[in-house]
Scaffold this active site. Structure first.
Site, PDB file in Angstrom:
ATOM      1  N   ARG A   1     109.268  34.847  92.504  1.00 29.25           N
ATOM      2  CA  ARG A   1     109.624  35.884  93.482  1.00 29.25           C
ATOM      3  C   ARG A   1     108.583  37.004  93.483  1.00 29.25           C
ATOM      4  NH1 ARG A   1     114.551  39.997  92.781  1.00 29.25           N
ATOM      5  NH2 ARG A   1     114.575  40.953  94.842  1.00 29.25           N
TER       6      ARG A   1
ATOM      7  N   HIS B   1     106.608  38.199  96.750  1.00 28.36           N
ATOM      8  CA  HIS B   1     106.638  39.586  97.218  1.00 28.36           C
ATOM      9  C   HIS B   1     105.241  40.192  97.230  1.00 28.36           C
ATOM     10  CE1 HIS B   1     111.190  40.627  96.718  1.00 28.36           C
ATOM     11  NE2 HIS B   1     111.003  39.431  97.243  1.00 28.36           N
ATOM     12  N   ASP B   2     104.397  39.781  96.307  1.00 31.55           N
ATOM     13  CA  ASP B   2     103.025  40.278  96.302  1.00 31.55           C
ATOM     14  C   ASP B   2     102.292  39.802  97.547  1.00 31.55           C
ATOM     15  OD1 ASP B   2     100.642  41.478  95.287  1.00 31.55           O
ATOM     16  OD2 ASP B   2      99.976  39.507  94.604  1.00 31.55           O
TER      17      ASP B   2
ATOM     18  N   ASN C   1     112.040  45.254  95.420  1.00 28.90           N
ATOM     19  CA  ASN C   1     111.389  44.923  94.149  1.00 28.90           C
ATOM     20  C   ASN C   1     112.073  45.524  92.929  1.00 28.90           C
ATOM     21  OD1 ASN C   1     109.302  43.376  95.306  1.00 28.90           O
ATOM     22  ND2 ASN C   1     108.136  45.226  95.792  1.00 28.90           N
TER      23      ASN C   1
ATOM     24  N   HIS D   1     115.078  28.943  96.140  1.00 27.58           N
ATOM     25  CA  HIS D   1     116.399  29.466  95.790  1.00 27.58           C
ATOM     26  C   HIS D   1     117.237  28.446  95.025  1.00 27.58           C
ATOM     27  CE1 HIS D   1     116.469  32.872  99.046  1.00 27.58           C
ATOM     28  NE2 HIS D   1     115.598  33.084  98.086  1.00 27.58           N
TER      29      HIS D   1
END
Length: 329
Positions: free
Chosen positions: A63, A67-68, A94, A193
Site C-alpha cells: 500500500r 500511495h507513493d 496515509n 486487497h
C-alpha cells in the site's frame, strides 16, 4: 542558426524529461549490479528478517508503494517527514500506513555498503514485491530500478490523488487513467486487497446512516448478512474508528483469487471494491480472473505492478539519492 540549434537542444531536453517521468524511461533490471551488487539482496534480507515475525506488514508495504506512485510518481515522497505536518504521510489516506521503519532499516543496510547510491524509491518498490512474496506466497514481479528520490511531499496532493475507499467507479477510473493505468490494471491492482485489513473509519458508513436516514440505513450494494456480521463483530457503533476487519475474511493471509469471489458476492469491504461491479468492463475482468487459475492472476498482477512502478519516475540527474529516506539531503 545558433539560436535555432539552442532551441532544438532545449526541446530535446524537455521531451527527455517528460518521457522519463511518464513512461519510466531510464529504469532497467539490475540497475545497481555494478555500482552496488548486493543492493537487492540487502533489501530482501531485511524483509526475510521481519516478515516471518509479522506477515501482516506485507499489505502496508504494498500500500505504501501504491500511495507513493499515485502522488508525484514513484519517487519516495511518501517517506518524507515534515516539520509542520504537511507531508504526504500526514494526509488522511496515509495515517494508517505502517512499514516506514522497515524501509529505513533497509536503507541503512544499503548505505553501509554503498553510500549515496540506492534510492529510497527503489527500496520501497523492491520491499513491496519481496514482502508479498515472502509473507503470502504471492506473485513475483520484475522491479526495474534506477528511480531517484523526489524532494517535495505535499499532504494536499496525497489527498487529491490517492483513490479513497469511498470512491465510485467513475472516480476510480479517472484516478487510474490519469496515471496511465487502464480498467484492467484497476481490477488487477484491487486484487491486492486479498491480503491486509481495513479500518472501520474506511467503511463504517456502509453499515450506518449510509444515505442520512439513521443508523439502520445501510449500503444496499453490500450483502445484508455481511453487514450484520460486521456490525456484530467489528464496527459495533457508528463512531468506531479504530476496530479493523480482514479485507479477505478467512483467506487474508494468502495471496489468491478469493477477493474477487467476495466482490462478486457483494462482500467487498470498501465502496471502491463494490464499485468494480458497476462497470461492464471491470465486471468482465473480475469474471475472467475467476475463470482462470491463480498462476494466470499472478502473471497479470505482476504486469500491472511493474506498470504502476514506472509512473512518473525520476531518473538520470533528476531528484536526488537521499541519505535518509525521511529527509531531503
Amino acid at each position: 542558426m545558433e539560436s535555432g540549434r539552442k532551441l532544438l537542444i532545449v526541446f530535446i531536453a524537455v521531451v527527455y524529461i517528460f518521457s522519463t517521468r511518464i513512461e519510466g524511461q531510464g529504469l532497467k533490471l539490475g540497475f545497481y549490479n555494478k555500482v552496488c551488487p548486493n543492493a537487492e539482496k540487502l533489501v530482501l534480507n531485511v524483509v526475510k528478517k521481519h516478515i516471518p515475525l509479522a506477515p501482516e506488514i506485507a499489505a502496508p508495504l504494498i500500500r505504501l508503494h501504491f500511495h507513493d506512485c499515485f502522488v508525484r510518481g514513484c519517487d519516495g515522497s511518501v517517506l518524507l517527514n515534515s516539520t509542520n505536518g504537511t507531508a504526504e504521510k500526514n494526509a488522511t489516506p496515509n495515517q494508517t500506513i505502517r512499514g516506514f521503519n522497515l524501509v529505513d532499516e533497509a536503507k541503512s543496510a544499503v548505505e553501509k555498503q554503498c553510500p549515496g547510491v540506492v534510492s529510497c524509491a527503489d527500496i520501497l518498490a523492491l520491499m513491496a514485491r519481496d514482502a508479498v512474496l515472502v509473507a503470502h506466497g504471492g506473485p513475483y514481479w520484475n522491479v526495474p530500478t534506477g528511480r531517484r528520490d523526489g524532494v517535495i511531499s505535499n499532504a494536499s496532493e496525497a489527498l487529491s490523488n490517492i483513490p479513497a475507499p469511498t470512491s465510485n467507479f467513475s472516480q476510480l477510473n479517472t484516478s487510474f487513467s490519469s496515471k496511465g493505468l487502464n480498467i484492467k490494471d484497476l481490477v488487477l491492482l484491487s486484487g491486492a486487497h486479498t491480503i491486509g485489513i481495513g479500518h472501520c473509519s474506511s467503511f463504517s458508513k456502509r453499515l450506518y446512516n449510509f444515505s442520512g436516514k439513521g443508523d439502520s440505513d445501510v449500503d444496499p450494494a453490500m450483502d445484508k448478512y455481511y453487514v450484520a456480521e460486521l456490525k456484530k463483530n467489528v464496527c459495533k457503533t457508528s463512531t468506531d474508528n479504530t476496530s479493523i476487519a480482514e479485507m479477505d475474511p478467512g483467506s487474508f493471509r494468502t495471496f489468491d483469487l478469493s477477493y474477487y469471489r467476495l466482490v462478486k458476492k457483494r462482500r467487498g469491504l470498501f465502496q471502491s471494491d463494490a464499485a468494480l461491479l458497476n462497470d461492464t468492463t471491470s465486471k468482465a475482468y473480475i469474471d475472467q480472473q475467476l475463470l482462470e487459475s491463480k498462476n494466470d492472476f499472478f502473471a497479470e498482477f505482476a504486469k500491472s505492478m511493474e506498470k504502476m512502478g514506472r509512473i512518473g519516475v525520476l531518473t538520470g540527474s533528476a531528484g536526488e539519492i537521499r541519505r535518509q529516506c525521511a529527509l531531503v539531503n
